[in-house]
Design an enzyme around this catalytic site. Sequence first.
Site, PDB file in Angstrom:
ATOM      1  CB  SER A   1      -0.886   0.012   1.238  1.00 59.78           C
ATOM      2  OG  SER A   1      -0.074   0.166   2.390  1.00 59.78           O
ATOM      3  N   GLY A   2       2.170   1.097   0.214  1.00 64.40           N
ATOM      4  CA  GLY A   2       3.037   2.259   0.349  1.00 64.40           C
ATOM      5  C   GLY A   2       3.259   2.652   1.797  1.00 64.40           C
TER       6      GLY A   2
ATOM      7  CB  VAL B   1       5.570   1.690   8.015  1.00 63.86           C
ATOM      8  CG1 VAL B   1       4.467   1.502   9.030  1.00 63.86           C
ATOM      9  CG2 VAL B   1       6.895   1.191   8.577  1.00 63.86           C
TER      10      VAL B   1
ATOM     11  CG  LEU C   1      -4.340  -3.313  -5.570  1.00 65.69           C
ATOM     12  CD1 LEU C   1      -5.593  -3.866  -4.903  1.00 65.69           C
ATOM     13  CD2 LEU C   1      -4.102  -3.988  -6.895  1.00 65.69           C
TER      14      LEU C   1
ATOM     15  CB  CYS D   1     -11.487  -2.665   0.108  1.00 64.72           C
ATOM     16  SG  CYS D   1     -10.008  -2.396  -0.871  1.00 64.72           S
TER      17      CYS D   1
ATOM     18  N   GLY E   1       0.438  -6.814   4.855  1.00 66.17           N
ATOM     19  CA  GLY E   1       0.898  -6.221   6.115  1.00 66.17           C
ATOM     20  C   GLY E   1      -0.177  -6.159   7.179  1.00 66.17           C
TER      21      GLY E   1
ATOM     22  CB  CYS F   1      -8.279   4.801   0.852  1.00 70.81           C
ATOM     23  SG  CYS F   1      -9.312   3.811  -0.237  1.00 70.81           S
TER      24      CYS F   1
END
Length: 380
Positions: free
Chosen positions: A28-29, A31, A52, A120, A144, A217
Amino acid sequence: MALDRNTGLNSLGFAKPPAETRVVVAMSGGVDSSVVAAMLAEEGYDVVGVTLQLYDHGAALAKKGACCAGLDIHDARRVAEEMGFPHYVLNYENIFKDAVIDEFADSYLAGATPVPCIRCNERVKFKDLLETARDLDADCMATGHYIQRKLGAQGAELHSAADANRDQSYFLFSTTPEQLDYLRFPLGHLPSKAETRALAAKYGLPVADKPDSQDICFVPNGNYASVIEKLRPGAAEPGEIVDPEGKVLGTHDGVIHYTIGQRRGLGIGGLAEPLYVVKLDVDARQVVVGPKEMLATRSVPVREINWLGDGKFTDLNERHISVKVRSTRPPREAILRPISDTEAVVELLTAEEGVSPGQACVFYETGGTRILGGGWIWKG
């Protein structure tokens, strides 16, 4: 990292060296997923990172604290470059809109309080992305999420994370047994988020100090109403605030601005006792308010059940379990009575307030860590 001497398996559970084990990491970008990717790459696995793109970047770039936005794609790509594994960005905007955003808007307009993150995981990440991982000939897919996968007598089981504050089991109850066979959650056993950040620093990841995402999001700053108005123009039609007998106490500028259990911001003063939103009547455009005790519920109808316990869901007429009816509450003891393979009534031993249609009801083993499945609360 070599094979375990006792079992002959690598750390992901396969009887072959890590270098011959391909794992797709959903990045997801943030951590958490970055640490998973770096950890597996360092262990020598054949890692493929996938991020994604879920909605329009133009709208997302200006926003902090959300996942899957343009900045996050950039961060995921940097981690992949530094750790030396391939990284792909998949455009899932249409799938995400059809499978998650539209239902979120419709269910919110119908007076429910939806949890789009579960949809999701269920309809995008663990369905389409998982299929993509299989297409890439990956042996498994890692994420994660803070949750644990353990092997039991009848196969893979889902268990709460070691860190109760981070546990994401409420959002993952709809994971099917087949998906669970394929998924891995390398962070679920960590005692706290501090360990994850320490690992990020150890691997020298650029996202080591990146803050956690807070909001849904595609809902900037948690402002649901503004998103719904964009998606469904005309949804914020004014109406009346009434008591349970129908007596008008005030007016409102749209049912979408209210949620079950809300007390603040009703704009009704001078009453002897505080009033709460107890019902949203979308068709009549009414917000029904009443005393706090009207929020208490013991019987919770649940449908679209995903069963992760042993045997068939309908094997027993009733099961003594614990349930969560909100992500932020601890599990409470209950009796689960199946009606069919996918429907049941949950009887709470102690009444709960603010049980809302559109929320999930997640089943737990009482006194243990195992997740037995769950379903969606309806017509509460």
